[in-house]
Design a protein around this motif. Structure first.
Motif, PDB file in Angstrom:
ATOM      1  N   TRP A 134       0.833  -1.206   0.000  1.00  0.00           N
ATOM      2  CA  TRP A 134       0.000   0.000   0.000  1.00  0.00           C
ATOM      3  C   TRP A 134       0.869   1.258   0.000  1.00  0.00           C
ATOM      4  N   GLN A 135       2.059   1.175   0.587  1.00  0.00           N
ATOM      5  CA  GLN A 135       2.973   2.322   0.539  1.00  0.00           C
ATOM      6  C   GLN A 135       3.418   2.601  -0.901  1.00  0.00           C
ATOM      7  N   ASP A 136       3.693   1.537  -1.660  1.00  0.00           N
ATOM      8  CA  ASP A 136       4.055   1.707  -3.069  1.00  0.00           C
ATOM      9  C   ASP A 136       2.880   2.243  -3.870  1.00  0.00           C
ATOM     10  N   ARG A 165      -4.816  24.642  -7.292  1.00  0.00           N
ATOM     11  CA  ARG A 165      -5.680  25.202  -6.244  1.00  0.00           C
ATOM     12  C   ARG A 165      -6.264  24.118  -5.349  1.00  0.00           C
ATOM     13  N   PHE A 166      -6.700  23.019  -5.947  1.00  0.00           N
ATOM     14  CA  PHE A 166      -7.309  21.916  -5.206  1.00  0.00           C
ATOM     15  C   PHE A 166      -6.565  20.635  -5.573  1.00  0.00           C
ATOM     16  N   PRO A 167      -5.656  20.176  -4.713  1.00  0.00           N
ATOM     17  CA  PRO A 167      -4.773  19.058  -5.057  1.00  0.00           C
ATOM     18  C   PRO A 167      -5.521  17.812  -5.523  1.00  0.00           C
ATOM     19  N   MET A 168      -4.862  17.052  -6.365  1.00  0.00           N
ATOM     20  CA  MET A 168      -5.383  15.781  -6.855  1.00  0.00           C
ATOM     21  C   MET A 168      -4.497  14.656  -6.344  1.00  0.00           C
ATOM     22  N   MET A 169      -5.110  13.565  -5.956  1.00  0.00           N
ATOM     23  CA  MET A 169      -4.400  12.325  -5.640  1.00  0.00           C
ATOM     24  C   MET A 169      -5.359  11.180  -5.941  1.00  0.00           C
ATOM     25  N   ILE A 170      -4.929  10.271  -6.817  1.00  0.00           N
ATOM     26  CA  ILE A 170      -5.737   9.103  -7.162  1.00  0.00           C
ATOM     27  C   ILE A 170      -4.829   7.885  -7.082  1.00  0.00           C
ATOM     28  N   THR A 171      -5.192   6.914  -6.279  1.00  0.00           N
ATOM     29  CA  THR A 171      -4.381   5.698  -6.204  1.00  0.00           C
ATOM     30  C   THR A 171      -4.556   4.884  -7.485  1.00  0.00           C
ATOM     31  N   PRO A 172      -3.527   4.123  -7.876  1.00  0.00           N
ATOM     32  CA  PRO A 172      -3.692   3.234  -9.036  1.00  0.00           C
ATOM     33  C   PRO A 172      -4.887   2.302  -8.881  1.00  0.00           C
ATOM     34  N   TYR A 173      -5.126   1.838  -7.642  1.00  0.00           N
ATOM     35  CA  TYR A 173      -6.289   0.973  -7.399  1.00  0.00           C
ATOM     36  C   TYR A 173      -7.588   1.686  -7.766  1.00  0.00           C
ATOM     37  N   TYR A 174      -7.784   2.905  -7.246  1.00  0.00           N
ATOM     38  CA  TYR A 174      -9.047   3.581  -7.504  1.00  0.00           C
ATOM     39  C   TYR A 174      -9.160   3.975  -8.975  1.00  0.00           C
ATOM     40  N   LEU A 175      -8.053   4.361  -9.583  1.00  0.00           N
ATOM     41  CA  LEU A 175      -8.081   4.713 -10.999  1.00  0.00           C
ATOM     42  C   LEU A 175      -8.486   3.519 -11.852  1.00  0.00           C
ATOM     43  N   SER A 176      -8.161   2.319 -11.407  1.00  0.00           N
ATOM     44  CA  SER A 176      -8.527   1.114 -12.161  1.00  0.00           C
ATOM     45  C   SER A 176     -10.038   0.901 -12.208  1.00  0.00           C
ATOM     46  N   LEU A 177     -10.776   1.562 -11.323  1.00  0.00           N
ATOM     47  CA  LEU A 177     -12.238   1.439 -11.302  1.00  0.00           C
ATOM     48  C   LEU A 177     -12.904   2.367 -12.310  1.00  0.00           C
ATOM     49  N   VAL A 178     -12.133   3.310 -12.854  1.00  0.00           N
ATOM     50  CA  VAL A 178     -12.678   4.302 -13.783  1.00  0.00           C
ATOM     51  C   VAL A 178     -12.826   3.692 -15.174  1.00  0.00           C
ATOM     52  N   ASP A 179     -13.977   3.940 -15.799  1.00  0.00           N
ATOM     53  CA  ASP A 179     -14.195   3.580 -17.202  1.00  0.00           C
ATOM     54  C   ASP A 179     -13.816   4.795 -18.038  1.00  0.00           C
ATOM     55  N   ALA A 210      -5.819   9.249   0.790  1.00  0.00           N
ATOM     56  CA  ALA A 210      -5.281   8.407  -0.266  1.00  0.00           C
ATOM     57  C   ALA A 210      -5.826   8.838  -1.626  1.00  0.00           C
ATOM     58  N   MET A 211      -7.028   9.438  -1.613  1.00  0.00           N
ATOM     59  CA  MET A 211      -7.629   9.974  -2.828  1.00  0.00           C
ATOM     60  C   MET A 211      -8.404  11.219  -2.454  1.00  0.00           C
ATOM     61  N   TYR A 212      -8.175  12.316  -3.182  1.00  0.00           N
ATOM     62  CA  TYR A 212      -8.852  13.572  -2.884  1.00  0.00           C
ATOM     63  C   TYR A 212     -10.153  13.653  -3.669  1.00  0.00           C
ATOM     64  N   CYS A 213     -11.246  13.403  -2.961  1.00  0.00           N
ATOM     65  CA  CYS A 213     -12.572  13.421  -3.589  1.00  0.00           C
ATOM     66  C   CYS A 213     -12.898  14.835  -4.063  1.00  0.00           C
ATOM     67  N   ARG A 214     -13.424  14.940  -5.258  1.00  0.00           N
ATOM     68  CA  ARG A 214     -13.732  16.253  -5.816  1.00  0.00           C
ATOM     69  C   ARG A 214     -14.944  16.876  -5.136  1.00  0.00           C
ATOM     70  N   PRO A 261     -11.065   2.079   2.931  1.00  0.00           N
ATOM     71  CA  PRO A 261     -11.615   0.836   2.368  1.00  0.00           C
ATOM     72  C   PRO A 261     -12.046   0.984   0.910  1.00  0.00           C
ATOM     73  N   VAL A 262     -12.355   2.215   0.504  1.00  0.00           N
ATOM     74  CA  VAL A 262     -12.813   2.500  -0.854  1.00  0.00           C
ATOM     75  C   VAL A 262     -11.644   2.808  -1.784  1.00  0.00           C
ATOM     76  N   THR A 263     -10.647   3.527  -1.278  1.00  0.00           N
ATOM     77  CA  THR A 263      -9.602   4.079  -2.141  1.00  0.00           C
ATOM     78  C   THR A 263      -8.249   3.373  -2.051  1.00  0.00           C
ATOM     79  N   LEU A 264      -7.994   2.701  -0.925  1.00  0.00           N
ATOM     80  CA  LEU A 264      -6.710   2.015  -0.723  1.00  0.00           C
ATOM     81  C   LEU A 264      -6.908   0.854   0.265  1.00  0.00           C
ATOM     82  N   PRO A 265      -7.750  -0.116  -0.079  1.00  0.00           N
ATOM     83  CA  PRO A 265      -8.120  -1.165   0.897  1.00  0.00           C
ATOM     84  C   PRO A 265      -6.948  -1.982   1.404  1.00  0.00           C
TER      85      PRO A 265
END
Length: 369
Positions: A3-5, A37-51, A107-111, A184-188
């Motif tokens: 999870w650190q990686d 202005r509003f930082p972004m952070m998306i884990t590879p795991y959560y990005l994999s859920l995006v279509d 772990a992920m900055y929700c918009r 649990p949603v963004t970096l389980p």
């Protein structure tokens, strides 16, 4: 990958996002302006859920920046947090509850985040000394529970989490402790693959009741990995509850929201609130659903449930308190009830309001209701 990686490989810049979405240089530059202005952070795991083939993908909507975040209006403090701050990083709005802002990291900055004013960059409002927070709680015997929030509380290293657990479980009049986390949603993997973390929660769950309050907003977030993280917490004596935010373009229909509630009860993350999205600057125009529409959506979702799924409440976190949005009445008014109140005179108070089809929030003074 640990999870650190996973965190190290997170998407943080417009340049990293460009090949994922196929952005032009001009589009990349616009995204960069928002991210500054509003930082972004998306884990590879959560990005994999995006279509990425769907321009209206609900998962992307929650994690990919939008130029609409520069829209004016709204507020950066929609629930009166500044007025309820009693010491650095500690809020005491409701008599029985203390809230600790333990970190500004997620772990992920929700918009749709209601703390966009601080998450990802500002440390001014954070609690930096667990012992001083514990002393405040000790001095206020009316406090029966503490919510450790953020940011995301599970982004704290284990030794910091243990300090909160050690200090707070030692206070006799505290009945239970909640940890607010979307991990649990963004970096389980941060949960199910960290034995030290799980052992620590098991140890302290034998001293006080511990709760994980998480936020699943769409059925596609209910992956096997997410369910594994939830089960890992339950197996160590931590109860799991879910607070969903009603979001335009994400879960704003009865079928989707109903599927989410059913899925949550299936994995043991009992849903107990559906929150009206707050009128946050840069959020309200993109994500808020009108209240009358929201009532119909929630009722349609609840009609598909059995047992625990029907117990969920539709509510708004208002400066005056946690207000349940109950139902439409035959006379065209809408019924509300204070589920929690900042002021004793409003405790359990019921009131009505005539809403328009466009109303998404109640005035701060409720027009002297």
């Amino acid at each position: 990958m640990s999870w650190q990686d996973e965190l190290k490989k997170g998407i943080r810049t417009a340049e990293q996002l460009a090949p994922v979405l196929g952005l032009t240089p001009e589009e990349t530059a616009r995204y960069a302006e928002v991210i500054e202005r509003f930082p972004m952070m998306i884990t590879p795991y959560y990005l994999s859920l995006v279509d990425t083939s769907d321009p209206n993908d609900p998962i992307a909507r929650m994690c990919i920046p939008s130029i609409s975040e520069f829209d004016p209006g709204g507020s950066f403090d929609t629930s009166g947090e500044a007025s309820n701050t009693k010491m650095e990083g500690l809020q005491h709005k409701y008599q029985q509850t203390a809230l600790l802002l333990s970190t500004n990291q997620c772990a992920m900055y929700c918009r749709h985040c209601f703390r966009k004013r601080m998450v990802g960059f500002s440390e001014e409002e954070l609690n930096k000394r667990a012992d001083e927070a514990a002393e405040y709680v000790k001095a206020h015997p009316e406090i029966s529970n503490v919510l450790v929030s953020g940011g995301d509380s599970f982004m704290n290293p284990n030794h910091i989490l243990e300090r909160y657990l050690r200090e707070l479980t030692a206070i006799e009049h505290v009945d239970f402790i909640r940890f607010g986390s979307r991990i649990p949603v963004t970096l389980p993997e941060r949960i199910y693959d960290d034995a030290e973390f799980l052992d620590m929660f098991e140890k302290y769950s034998q001293k006080k009741a511990l709760y994980l309050v998480t936020q699943f907003n769409h059925p596609r977030e209910l992956t096997e990995e997410a369910a594994k993280a939830v089960r890992a917490m339950i197996d160590r004596g931590v109860q799991v509850r879910n607070q969903t935010v009603l979001l335009r373009g994400v879960n704003d229909n009865g079928e989707t929201l109903g599927a989410l509630l059913s899925g949550l009860t299936r994995i043991g993350a009992c849903p107990y609130y559906i929150f009206q999205c707050r009128p946050v600057t840069g959020v309200h125009g993109r994500f808020q659903v009108p209240l009358l529409e929201g009532i119909r959506i929630v009722d349609a979702a609840k009609s598909r449930q059995n047992g625990f799924g029907k117990s969920v409440r539709y509510a708004m976190s208002h400066p005056l308190g946690n207000i349940e949005i109950v139902c439409e009445l035959e006379n065209g008014e809408t019924l509300f009830k204070f589920h929690q109140s900042k002021y004793e005179e409003n405790s359990a108070r019921v009131f009505t309001r005539k809403l328009t089809l466009d109303d998404t929030w109640l005035d701060d003074d409720l027009n002297g209701f």
